[in-house]
Design a protein around this motif. Structure first.
Motif, mmCIF file in Angstrom:
data_model
loop_
_atom_site.group_PDB
_atom_site.id
_atom_site.type_symbol
_atom_site.label_atom_id
_atom_site.label_comp_id
_atom_site.label_asym_id
_atom_site.label_seq_id
_atom_site.Cartn_x
_atom_site.Cartn_y
_atom_site.Cartn_z
ATOM 1 N N VAL A 134 0.852 -1.175 0.000
ATOM 2 C CA VAL A 134 0.000 0.000 0.000
ATOM 3 C C VAL A 134 0.894 1.232 0.000
ATOM 4 O O VAL A 134 1.841 1.333 0.769
ATOM 5 C CB VAL A 134 -0.929 -0.004 1.235
ATOM 6 N N ASP A 135 0.587 2.169 -0.869
ATOM 7 C CA ASP A 135 1.351 3.409 -0.963
ATOM 8 C C ASP A 135 0.816 4.389 0.083
ATOM 9 O O ASP A 135 -0.302 4.896 -0.054
ATOM 10 C CB ASP A 135 1.219 3.990 -2.366
ATOM 11 N N PRO A 136 1.592 4.692 1.145
ATOM 12 C CA PRO A 136 1.096 5.592 2.187
ATOM 13 C C PRO A 136 0.961 7.043 1.721
ATOM 14 O O PRO A 136 0.335 7.851 2.389
ATOM 15 C CB PRO A 136 2.149 5.474 3.285
#
Length: 153
Positions: free
Chosen positions: A3-5
């Protein structure tokens, strides 16, 4: 799956991120959410290596475009003006004498160049100074969040 924060939730912010990535690949200095004058807030503004000022307005849907009544005021604050939209946006809504960029959260591509309309020198000088100040204040806030109590632009 990773997941790309840093992936924004809002569609307009996703478009702005993709546009900013593209502009950086052109060696532009990029700033998102900038106020060039009272009552105006542009989604993306950049300074090209040659000193041109580009403004990109990100529109996530038809309603977002139709509700925007200020965009023509942005023209006097840029040398080139673009719209950034996703693949599903109806291009026919956009004025044909403005630039067009197709974008998503990961990148963007210029579909139609914007005509060059040079700003007056005094306005350019003021705008570049203001962009530099805002960028510097934001960078300092990231590096030292407790450095000052002043609100960030």
């Amino acid at each position: 799956m990773t997941v790309d924060p840093f992936l924004p939730d809002q569609p307009g912010f996703r478009l702005a991120r993709g546009v900013a990535r593209m502009l950086r690949s052109f060696d532009h200095a990029v700033l998102c959410e900038f106020v060039p004058a009272r009552g105006l807030r542009v989604d993306v503004i950049s300074i090209s290596p040659g000193g041109e000022i580009w403004i990109v307005e990100c529109k996530s849907c038809r309603a977002d475009f139709v509700q925007d009544r200020k965009w023509q005021n942005y023209l006097e604050w840029s040398d080139r003006f673009f719209w950034a939209v996703d693949l599903d946006f109806p291009d026919t809504l956009l004025p044909p004498d403005t630039g067009l960029i197709r974008a998503d959260a990961y990148g963007a591509e210029i579909v139609r160049e914007s005509p060059l309309t040079k700003m007056a020198g005094a306005r350019r000088a003021r705008l570049i100074r203001d962009i530099a100040r805002v960028a510097s204040i934001r960078l300092q806030a990231l590096r030292d969040p407790q450095a000052g109590e002043a609100s960030l632009p």
